[in-house]
Design a protein around this motif. Structure first.
Motif, PDB file in Angstrom:
ATOM      1  N   SER A 253       0.847  -1.189   0.000  1.00  0.00           N
ATOM      2  CA  SER A 253       0.000   0.000   0.000  1.00  0.00           C
ATOM      3  C   SER A 253       0.880   1.236   0.000  1.00  0.00           C
ATOM      4  O   SER A 253       2.044   1.183   0.334  1.00  0.00           O
ATOM      5  CB  SER A 253      -0.933  -0.007   1.196  1.00  0.00           C
ATOM      6  OG  SER A 253      -0.232  -0.428   2.341  1.00  0.00           O
TER       7      SER A 253
ATOM      8  N   TYR B  14      -1.718   7.266   2.434  1.00  0.00           N
ATOM      9  CA  TYR B  14      -2.292   6.036   1.877  1.00  0.00           C
ATOM     10  C   TYR B  14      -3.188   6.366   0.690  1.00  0.00           C
ATOM     11  O   TYR B  14      -3.606   7.512   0.507  1.00  0.00           O
ATOM     12  CB  TYR B  14      -3.080   5.276   2.947  1.00  0.00           C
ATOM     13  CG  TYR B  14      -2.202   4.458   3.861  1.00  0.00           C
ATOM     14  CD1 TYR B  14      -1.556   3.323   3.399  1.00  0.00           C
ATOM     15  CD2 TYR B  14      -2.001   4.829   5.188  1.00  0.00           C
ATOM     16  CE1 TYR B  14      -0.736   2.569   4.232  1.00  0.00           C
ATOM     17  CE2 TYR B  14      -1.191   4.085   6.030  1.00  0.00           C
ATOM     18  CZ  TYR B  14      -0.562   2.958   5.544  1.00  0.00           C
ATOM     19  OH  TYR B  14       0.244   2.218   6.364  1.00  0.00           O
ATOM     20  N   SER B  16      -6.093   5.902   0.278  1.00  0.00           N
ATOM     21  CA  SER B  16      -7.376   6.482   0.688  1.00  0.00           C
ATOM     22  C   SER B  16      -7.275   7.997   0.865  1.00  0.00           C
ATOM     23  O   SER B  16      -8.276   8.671   1.071  1.00  0.00           O
ATOM     24  CB  SER B  16      -7.808   5.856   2.016  1.00  0.00           C
ATOM     25  OG  SER B  16      -6.834   6.125   3.014  1.00  0.00           O
ATOM     26  N   PHE B  18      -5.481   9.261   3.279  1.00  0.00           N
ATOM     27  CA  PHE B  18      -5.171   9.487   4.688  1.00  0.00           C
ATOM     28  C   PHE B  18      -3.673   9.645   4.898  1.00  0.00           C
ATOM     29  O   PHE B  18      -2.889   8.837   4.422  1.00  0.00           O
ATOM     30  CB  PHE B  18      -5.683   8.314   5.522  1.00  0.00           C
ATOM     31  CG  PHE B  18      -5.423   8.471   6.986  1.00  0.00           C
ATOM     32  CD1 PHE B  18      -6.274   9.229   7.779  1.00  0.00           C
ATOM     33  CD2 PHE B  18      -4.315   7.876   7.566  1.00  0.00           C
ATOM     34  CE1 PHE B  18      -6.031   9.387   9.129  1.00  0.00           C
ATOM     35  CE2 PHE B  18      -4.059   8.030   8.926  1.00  0.00           C
ATOM     36  CZ  PHE B  18      -4.919   8.785   9.703  1.00  0.00           C
ATOM     37  N   ALA B  20      -0.736   9.184   7.087  1.00  0.00           N
ATOM     38  CA  ALA B  20      -0.403   8.413   8.289  1.00  0.00           C
ATOM     39  C   ALA B  20       0.899   8.878   8.924  1.00  0.00           C
ATOM     40  O   ALA B  20       1.091   8.731  10.122  1.00  0.00           O
ATOM     41  CB  ALA B  20      -0.320   6.931   7.957  1.00  0.00           C
ATOM     42  N   PRO B  39      -0.492   6.048  20.657  1.00  0.00           N
ATOM     43  CA  PRO B  39      -1.819   5.440  20.744  1.00  0.00           C
ATOM     44  C   PRO B  39      -2.174   4.695  19.453  1.00  0.00           C
ATOM     45  O   PRO B  39      -1.434   4.770  18.475  1.00  0.00           O
ATOM     46  CB  PRO B  39      -2.747   6.642  20.943  1.00  0.00           C
ATOM     47  CG  PRO B  39      -1.997   7.803  20.394  1.00  0.00           C
ATOM     48  CD  PRO B  39      -0.553   7.514  20.584  1.00  0.00           C
ATOM     49  N   GLY B  43       0.653   5.625  13.798  1.00  0.00           N
ATOM     50  CA  GLY B  43       1.531   5.487  12.646  1.00  0.00           C
ATOM     51  C   GLY B  43       2.757   4.636  12.917  1.00  0.00           C
ATOM     52  O   GLY B  43       3.685   4.584  12.102  1.00  0.00           O
ATOM     53  N   THR B  45       3.118   1.266  13.096  1.00  0.00           N
ATOM     54  CA  THR B  45       3.264   0.161  12.153  1.00  0.00           C
ATOM     55  C   THR B  45       3.595   0.674  10.761  1.00  0.00           C
ATOM     56  O   THR B  45       4.423   0.100  10.053  1.00  0.00           O
ATOM     57  CB  THR B  45       1.967  -0.681  12.127  1.00  0.00           C
ATOM     58  OG1 THR B  45       1.727  -1.163  13.443  1.00  0.00           O
ATOM     59  CG2 THR B  45       2.086  -1.846  11.174  1.00  0.00           C
ATOM     60  N   GLU B 160       4.762  -4.394  18.528  1.00  0.00           N
ATOM     61  CA  GLU B 160       3.925  -4.865  19.636  1.00  0.00           C
ATOM     62  C   GLU B 160       4.132  -6.333  19.969  1.00  0.00           C
ATOM     63  O   GLU B 160       3.209  -7.143  19.868  1.00  0.00           O
ATOM     64  CB  GLU B 160       2.461  -4.571  19.343  1.00  0.00           C
ATOM     65  CG  GLU B 160       2.125  -3.184  19.819  1.00  0.00           C
ATOM     66  CD  GLU B 160       0.798  -2.714  19.300  1.00  0.00           C
ATOM     67  OE1 GLU B 160      -0.170  -3.416  19.531  1.00  0.00           O
ATOM     68  OE2 GLU B 160       0.768  -1.653  18.670  1.00  0.00           O
ATOM     69  N   HIS B 192       2.057  -0.371  23.497  1.00  0.00           N
ATOM     70  CA  HIS B 192       1.085   0.512  24.143  1.00  0.00           C
ATOM     71  C   HIS B 192       1.348   0.556  25.644  1.00  0.00           C
ATOM     72  O   HIS B 192       0.882   1.444  26.327  1.00  0.00           O
ATOM     73  CB  HIS B 192      -0.344  -0.005  23.933  1.00  0.00           C
ATOM     74  CG  HIS B 192      -0.780   0.071  22.516  1.00  0.00           C
ATOM     75  ND1 HIS B 192      -1.438  -0.952  21.894  1.00  0.00           N
ATOM     76  CD2 HIS B 192      -0.630   1.034  21.591  1.00  0.00           C
ATOM     77  CE1 HIS B 192      -1.692  -0.612  20.649  1.00  0.00           C
ATOM     78  NE2 HIS B 192      -1.211   0.586  20.443  1.00  0.00           N
TER      79      HIS B 192
HETATM   80  N1  LIG Z   1      -3.591   0.374   4.093  1.00  0.00           N
HETATM   81  C1  LIG Z   1      -4.078   1.480   4.674  1.00  0.00           C
HETATM   82  N2  LIG Z   1      -4.891   2.299   3.994  1.00  0.00           N
HETATM   83  C2  LIG Z   1      -5.375   3.415   4.576  1.00  0.00           C
HETATM   84  N3  LIG Z   1      -5.103   3.808   5.831  1.00  0.00           N
HETATM   85  C3  LIG Z   1      -4.299   3.024   6.555  1.00  0.00           C
HETATM   86  C4  LIG Z   1      -3.746   1.823   6.023  1.00  0.00           C
HETATM   87  N4  LIG Z   1      -2.974   1.260   6.962  1.00  0.00           N
HETATM   88  C5  LIG Z   1      -3.060   2.061   8.044  1.00  0.00           C
HETATM   89  N5  LIG Z   1      -3.841   3.119   7.806  1.00  0.00           N
HETATM   90  C6  LIG Z   1      -4.142   4.220   8.728  1.00  0.00           C
HETATM   91  O1  LIG Z   1      -2.940   4.836   9.090  1.00  0.00           O
HETATM   92  C7  LIG Z   1      -2.970   5.185  10.469  1.00  0.00           C
HETATM   93  C8  LIG Z   1      -1.760   4.614  11.148  1.00  0.00           C
HETATM   94  O2  LIG Z   1      -1.870   3.214  11.196  1.00  0.00           O
HETATM   95  P1  LIG Z   1      -0.776   2.314  11.892  1.00  0.00           P
HETATM   96  O3  LIG Z   1      -1.156   0.921  11.671  1.00  0.00           O
HETATM   97  O4  LIG Z   1       0.554   2.758  11.421  1.00  0.00           O
HETATM   98  O5  LIG Z   1      -0.978   2.719  13.417  1.00  0.00           O
HETATM   99  P2  LIG Z   1      -0.285   2.127  14.704  1.00  0.00           P
HETATM  100  O6  LIG Z   1       0.386   3.261  15.384  1.00  0.00           O
HETATM  101  O7  LIG Z   1       0.540   0.962  14.375  1.00  0.00           O
HETATM  102  O8  LIG Z   1      -1.557   1.687  15.548  1.00  0.00           O
HETATM  103  P3  LIG Z   1      -1.755   0.443  16.520  1.00  0.00           P
HETATM  104  O9  LIG Z   1      -1.174   0.843  17.811  1.00  0.00           O
HETATM  105  O10 LIG Z   1      -3.227   0.309  16.600  1.00  0.00           O
HETATM  106  O11 LIG Z   1      -1.103  -0.729  15.908  1.00  0.00           O
HETATM  107  C9  LIG Z   1      -4.283   4.663  11.012  1.00  0.00           C
HETATM  108  O12 LIG Z   1      -5.182   5.745  11.083  1.00  0.00           O
HETATM  109  C10 LIG Z   1      -4.751   3.684  10.001  1.00  0.00           C
HETATM  110  O13 LIG Z   1      -6.149   3.664   9.920  1.00  0.00           O
END
Ligand SMILES: Nc1ncnc2c1ncn2[C@@H]1O[C@H](COP(=O)(O)OP(=O)(O)OP(=O)(O)O)[C@@H](O)[C@H]1O
Ligand SMILES: [Mg+2]
Lengths: 253, 308
Positions: A253, B14, B16, B18, B20, B39, B43, B45, B160, B192
């Protein structure tokens, strides 16, 4: 070149094949035997020779190709779709491998399996009809080329598909009709002239014709054209796969 | 070179639309344990996946051990091991087979002895030839770690790692992580659980809504913000703090029944003894004492809410 990666993927995929060996072998052999019984023995006995080849023998190359093509597509598409579906693809994406290596691993394993199956079908056919192989070298070549091309094609479908439905749709809706209309069971010269022309747009015609030539020396289209078309199909598939890995289409992605 | 991973101006939008990650700058030091806190949806991951080659960046660069992760991906990726957040494992393969697969994939020749060692380190020895589908969730997590270690990476990402892991395994894991740091492996983990970062990390980075809001040595961070409070429940309410107690960080509750003393945990001395003595001199009696510390949790919550 990351040879260890190629080896790993190949071994991993072949292990999957061994685990499911019985069903992988049983179903194509059963269905091919049915074709021989129905078309070769029952109907074939009423159909005369085609270009000097008995009908039973005439359909052998088509049936082998039918198996090779459908097996190649389903093996290769499933092989890459599965890690995508379970998420284990992350490892391949994060590994120091180029698309060529991934391709050789997955497509190599899928092609190995379909070539083994193709050879088994050829052997099974021998139980039903006596035939001889005129150009064994060319036969092996066409077998290999077809297997590799259609495995590549299957690989592309596996990456494109985002559900099991799509995975089965392409083989069922496109490949099966093309194979049936591609001269598996008849010479295209048995068709009305207009259909002979239309049929030439079907790439499968060239594969089956070339393969049949390597067995019996008779063909619907010139063998050089067959070879050229097969190579062209191969090249198109490679180009698409290259693009997929370059852009990460449906992978990243 | 000090930084083993150097992230410069990294963004991710992304498909979409969004965003990140927003212009992330981050250096990970060679040989440290770095905890990335944030939280859900911060972002974390996304950042890790970009570094590992699973997600395409939208802008910016990342160097891993000096190698650009895109131009020089082979060199960069061969150093990196990743334990993903999701429990994505094979199903029908055995633990050993799946580890051999990982090792080969990363370009290393087979090494049964090393694989055996990793299996032992992760207490997976008796499951080595079991199909993964027959393992429990915690064991699958270990398998993922074993896979990530199977090619002897010198940078390890743990996204995690303690989700769904029991206390014992968690302790084993931290022991292993520390052991790996001893051997020169750099470890980047997300979590977390703030106590976890506090327990294991050398440095802590806090990420929120795609932005790094703070990167600090853990001890410095704790010193800077690690205030502790002592709450005294008075026997009899007082109207004001007696003049003799001036100079101490004291606060009186509105009703005059609670006295709050704030001190630095890392200071030379806490001053508690002298406080209690002076209270005694002023005839202030207390019936109970409660001590609380501002943990990373509070620091984190206050930092995150500040940014909002
Ligand atoms: N493939 C994708 N397409 C669109 N938005 C995405 C995609 N993957 C992640 N996101 C968005 O990007 C943002 C960051 O996601 P990410 O997985 O990096 O968070 P995180 O810090 O790892 O969260 P968590 O603690 O829940 O694992 C989130 O708002 C998520 O919805
Ligand atoms: Mg995450």
């Amino acid at each position: 070149m990351n040879f260890y990666a190629i080896r790993s993927i190949y071994i991993f995929e072949m292990a999957r094949t061994w685990r499911t060996l019985m069903q992988s072998i049983a179903s194509p052999i059963l269905s091919t035997s049915l074709y021989f019984v129905v078309f070769g023995a029952a109907i074939g006995s009423r159909v005369g020779d085609i270009e000097g080849v008995s009908y039973g023998a005439f359909i052998v190359p088509g049936l082998v190709m039918l198996t090779i093509m459908s097996e190649s597509i389903s093996n290769a598409s499933f092989g890459i779709y599965l890690p995508k579906f379970t998420g284990t693809i992350y490892e391949v994406l994060s590994a120091p491998v180029s698309y060529i290596e991934v391709l050789i691993g997955y497509v190599g394993a899928a092609a190995t399996k379909s070539i083994v199956l193709g050879t088994l079908i050829l052997a099974t056919a021998r139980l039903f009809v006596p035939y001889s192989i005129l150009h064994p070298f060319w036969m092996a070549g066409f077998l290999l080329l077809t297997a590799v091309s259609f495995c590549l094609f299957g690989f592309i479908i596996g990456i494109w598909a985002d559900g099991f439905q799509k995975l089965q749709m392409v083989p069922l809706m496109i490949v099966t009709p093309l194979t049936f209309l591609g001269g598996s069971f008849y010479s295209i010269y048995m068709l009305p002239p207009i259909w002979q022309k239309i049929t030439l747009f079907n790439p499968v015609v060239y594969l089956i014709s070339g393969f049949r030539w390597s067995l019996y020396g008779v063909s619907d289209v010139n063998v050089a054209v067959s070879l050229g078309m097969t190579l062209l199909f191969l090249a198109v598939c490679i180009a698409v796969v290259w693009w997929i890995f370059k852009t990460g289409y449906r992978l990243k992605s | 070179m000090n930084a083993i991973i150097s992230v410069k101006n990294l963004s991710k939008i992304y498909a979409s639309g969004f965003q990140a990650l927003r212009n992330i700058d981050l250096d990970i030091r060679r040989g440290e344990i770095f905890a990335l806190l944030g939280p859900n949806g911060a972002g974390k991951t996304t950042l890790i996946n970009i570094i590992c080659g699973i997600v395409n960046p939208s802008g910016g660069t990342v160097l891993a051990d000096g190698h650009d992760i895109i131009r020089d991906y082979r060199a960069a990726r061969s150093k990196i091991g990743l334990v993903p957040q999701e429990l994505t494992t094979d199903v029908f393969e055995t633990v050993r087979d799946t580890m051999n697969f990982s090792r080969g994939l990363f370009g290393k020749p087979p090494d049964p002895v090393y694989i055996e060692k990793v299996l032992g380190d992760l207490s997976l020895m008796d499951k080595a030839d079991t199909k993964i589908q027959a393992l429990s969730g915690g064991m699958k997590r270990r398998v993922l770690i074993a896979k990530a270690l199977s090619h002897e990476p010198n940078i390890l990402f743990l996204d995690e790692p303690t989700a769904g892991v029991d206390v014992e395994l968690r302790r084993d894991m931290w022991e292993m992580v520390r052991g790996m740091r001893e051997n020169g492996v750099t470890i980047i983990l997300t979590t977390h659980y703030i106590e976890e970062a506090e327990l294991i990390a050398d440095r802590i980075g806090i990420i929120n809504k795609g932005e790094i809001i703070l990167v600090e040595d853990k001890t410095a961070l704790m010193r800077k913000l690690g205030k502790r409070q002592l709450k005294l429940y008075l026997q009899n309410p007082i109207s004001s703090i007696p003049g003799g107690l001036n100079g101490l960080d004291l606060e009186l509750s509105k009703d005059g029944s609670e006295l709050v003393y704030t001190f630095d945990v890392h200071g030379e001395e806490t001053g508690i003894a002298s406080l209690l003595k002076r209270l005694n001199e002023h005839g202030i009696d207390y019936r109970d004492i409660h001590s609380s510390e501002s943990s990373l949790e509070e620091i984190f919550v206050s930092l995150v809410s500040e940014k909002r």
